[in-house]
Enzyme design. Structure first.
Site, short mmCIF file in Angstrom:
data_model
loop_
_atom_site.label_atom_id
_atom_site.label_comp_id
_atom_site.label_asym_id
_atom_site.label_seq_id
_atom_site.Cartn_x
_atom_site.Cartn_y
_atom_site.Cartn_z
CB CYS A 83 29.77 20.05 30.90
SG CYS A 83 29.20 18.42 30.98
CE LYS B 224 -3.59 1.81 2.35
NZ LYS B 224 -3.43 3.18 2.47
N1 5U1 Z 1 -2.14 -1.46 -3.30
C1 5U1 Z 1 -3.72 -0.83 -3.48
N2 5U1 Z 1 -3.59 0.12 -3.00
N3 5U1 Z 1 -4.82 0.77 -2.47
C2 5U1 Z 1 -5.67 1.68 -2.54
N4 5U1 Z 1 -4.96 -1.13 -3.54
C3 5U1 Z 1 -5.56 -0.60 -3.50
N5 5U1 Z 1 -7.00 -0.51 -3.59
C4 5U1 Z 1 -7.81 0.44 -3.14
C5 5U1 Z 1 -6.74 1.40 -3.01
C6 5U1 Z 1 -7.78 2.41 -1.91
O1 5U1 Z 1 -8.59 0.45 -3.87
C7 5U1 Z 1 -9.39 -1.07 -3.60
C8 5U1 Z 1 -10.08 -2.23 -3.23
C9 5U1 Z 1 -11.02 -0.27 -4.94
#
Ligand code: 5U1
Length: 681
Positions: free
Chosen positions: A419, A128
């Site tokens: 100090c 993420k």
């Molecule tokens: N890697 C990843 N980041 N992210 C953020 N996948 C992903 N999917 C998202 C979001 C908000 O939303 C989907 C599940 C639609």
């Protein structure tokens, strides 16, 4: 492999031929972008890529009628006239539910198994990214719009800026591209790009960014696309808004998008069962600090789209996906007080005493503020609300103070004039960032840190002699100098707080075992200013004895590879100080004995002054051995190639260092060349 096309751009005035050349150049540049950003497998060095772009730019400048909007040269366009427009997403951009523990992930998996009535689920797991979420719309394969997530229903149209990001394709590849395709993902800045950008901004006297996410967001919101183009932004796609014209599993969709030239994280995996998800989380977490981009967790998604539909949504979050968060690396807390810590060399470091805060997986109560200049630059004051960062094993630091939250005027903090440990005068030498205590070893804090350094792993390596015990020993006046350690007996030690008889005798044995020590380690252990492990070993090899080193003149010291005038001066001064000589004599008196390195004395300095870089795997010896062999001959071995590199030694599967060497015209040697250097051939 791509064939580089070498044609003289100006030689043929015939426009059809020029149009053909332009088309070939565009295709070749697009192909290089695809290999670099999507396959992570560049085919040519950057210089060759730049040459192709340069040629295309020249041809297009000479024949403007042949310029098309999807040419790789047409990334920077005009400023949007009235700032960014707010537009509605046709399909809202969803948010994700969060899980903070393995139990919450198991609960997520259990819910899905219950609804789908299945034993095990197939998921796709992805990092993420901590960047800016974006939706990119392609019409007939051409980039038509880029819109930020905004509140999920409406966002800002930043198309002209998105076009400047080289990893975003302006035109999709191959046949079968859907007429309309909306892909979603994250725009981010690499950590290395962020560091370089901040260095550049600082040099130009401009405001720096606090982290890569802010830098990505700020860069994407520049009103002048020319400025965005100058920022090191990247894009990874994590899905499509609809599956129209796409396969029926998430993994297959990502594969298909990659074929079209859209970059997808190389860390994406298809996994079965919840245990595999938790292993993935642990693996990425363990590698988090080694990645060149910030991530704040991983995302798990059901792979099968029919199953996704069956699971549906709760409010605007899918029930078929969840973010499994990592411990935050930045948190907000209150700075209670600023105190100073005195180091081994007397340097005073201001330390923030904080309201305890859970950050980076541990509770943090102290964070470094580095030095007075940093405190002034960040304008940090006692009582401030501050952002604390702890990433990996790095010492927690105060990133910034939230000035807008100050409710009353807070006084500026100043370094103490004396100090806090020994009352000696504090001075700041010209051109130095640090303030120093002038107490020397009279100062108990300096004494403690010097003993800690003496006993540390890469110095005398005395197991069991840690900070707390050293503090106790100094406090109780049992130890004043390193030699005193060798006079301790088990009975005395057992009298200390929380020290069992067994531990006391183990410690006495560990101290005794350290009496026999390689000379390089002992030199490092003495804590001579500026002398690190590498220099200590060089000195040991060159002089072969402590007496020889202690007698050396500054000129003789400067003759040692990599010892410059500053270090030579510090070493010389160290051994002219009666107190330091007494420490050395005292160590000898308690039976500390050093062994000179085998190749010491007059040393083999054939390669002195030369700098080498090793890359790829060598068949004749491990790289570490080659490094040691080169250093034993006086050479310096570094990790990065520059114009100052004497040669790059390349084994099998060399990395980008080989390319860099070729770019800079640095000599490249193979294993035979290495053997010759070492005099083994
Ligand atoms: N890697 C990843 N980041 N992210 C953020 N996948 C992903 N999917 C998202 C979001 C908000 O939303 C989907 C599940 C639609």
């Amino acid at each position: 492999m791509l064939a580089a096309v070498a044609e003289d751009p100006m030689a043929k005035p015939d426009t059809t031929e020029i149009a053909g050349r332009i088309e070939r150049l565009r295709r070749e540049i697009d192909e290089h972008n695809y290999r670099y950003f999507v396959l992570d497998d560049p085919a040519v060095p950057d210089a060759e890529y730049d040459r192709l772009v340069g040629e295309l730019e020249k041809l297009e400048a000479a024949h403007p009628q042949l310029v098309t909007p999807d040419s790789p040269t047409q990334r920077v366009g005009a400023k949007p006239a009235a700032g960014f427009e707010t537009v509605a997403h046709d399909i809202p951009m969803l948010s994700l539910g969060n899980a903070f523990s393995a139990e919450e992930v198991r609960e997520f998996d259990r819910r899905i198994r219950d609804v789908l009535d299945r034993e095990e689920n197939c998921y796709v797991a992805e990092p993420k990214l901590d960047g800016v979420a974006i939706s990119l719309r392609y019409e007939d394969g051409r980039l038509a719009a880029g819109v930020t997530r905004g509140d999920g229903r409406t966002g800002e149209e930043v198309t002209s800026n998105v076009r400047t990001i080289r990893s975003v394709p302006l035109k999709l590849r191959g046949p079968g591209i859907p007429g309309r395709l909306e892909v979603r993902g994250e725009i981010f800045m690499t950590r290395s790009g962020f560091a370089a950008l901040n260095r550049r901004l600082e040099k130009a006297g401009q405001k720096t960014f606090v982290n890569p996410r802010n830098a990505a967001s700020g860069s994407l919101r520049q009103l002048d696309p020319g400025l965005t183009a100058d920022r090191p932004l990247r894009f990874f796609c994590y899905g499509a808004a609809t599956s129209d014209g796409l396969p029926d599993t998430h993994m297959a969709i990502l594969e298909r998008l990659k074929e079209m030239g859209i970059p997808v994280s190389p860390e994406v995996r298809r996994l079965t069962g919840v245990d595999a998800l938790l292993e993935y989380h642990a693996d990425i977490l363990s590698r988090r600090d080694g990645l060149d981009y910030d991530i704040d967790g991983v995302v798990y998604k059901l792979d099968d789209l029919d199953q996704q539909r069956e699971m549906g949504f709760v409010s605007r979050a899918p029930r078929w996906a969840i973010a499994h968060k990592f411990p935050a690396q930045e948190e907000l807390t209150t700075l209670r007080e600023i105190q100073v810590q005195v180091g081994r060399t007397g340097a005073l470091t201001p330390v923030a005493r904080l309201e305890p805060v859970f950050v980076g997986g541990v509770t943090v109560t102290n964070a470094t503020l580095h030095n007075i200049d940093e405190i002034r630059r960040k304008d940090v004051r006692e009582g401030d609300q501050v952002i604390v960062r702890r990433a990996g094993d790095v010492i927690p630091e105060v990133v910034r103070a939230l000035h807008e939250r100050r409710r009353k005027e807070l006084p500026e903090w100043n370094m103490p004039a004396e100090c806090p440990e020994c009352g000696s005068r504090v001075v700041r030498e010209a051109d130095q960032a640090a303030h120093r205590c002038t107490g020397g070893l009279v100062c108990p804090a300096q004494r403690k840190r010097a003993l800690e350094h003496f006993a540390s792993r890469n110095a005398m390596d005395i197991e069991g002699l840690g900070t707390r015990l050293i503090d106790q020993l100094v406090q109780a006046d049992l130890v004043a100098s390193p030699a005193d350690l060798y006079r301790l007996d088990a009975e005395t030690l057992a009298g200390l707080e929380r020290m069992a008889e067994k531990s006391a005798s183990n410690l006495v044995a560990a101290i005794a075992a350290s009496r026999e020590v390689p000379l390089g380690r002992l030199l490092f252990a003495l804590g001579i200013p500026e002398v690190g492990e590498v220099s200590a070993n060089q000195l040991a090899r060159h002089f072969g004895s402590l007496e020889g080193l202690a007698r050396a003149t500054s000129e003789e010291l400067e003759a040692v590879p990599d010892i410059g005038p500053i270090m030579a001066g510090k070493i010389h001064a160290f051994f002219r100080e009666p107190h330091n000589r007494a420490v050395v004599e005292d160590l000898q008196a308690v039976g500390v004995q050093w062994q000179a390195p085998e190749d010491a004395g007059g040393g083999d300095d054939r390669l002195a002054g030369n700098t080498y870089v090793l890359t790829g795997s060598l068949s004749s010896m491990p790289r570490s051995e080659a490094k040691a062999a080169l250093e034993a001959r006086g050479a310096k071995v570094t990790g990065s190639v520059s114009k100052k590199t004497t040669a790059v030694i390349a084994g099998d599967d060399p990395g980008s260092k080989l390319e860099k060497a070729r770019e800079l015209g640095v000599e490249v040697l193979d294993e035979t060349g290495l053997a010759e250097l070492l005099g083994e051939d």
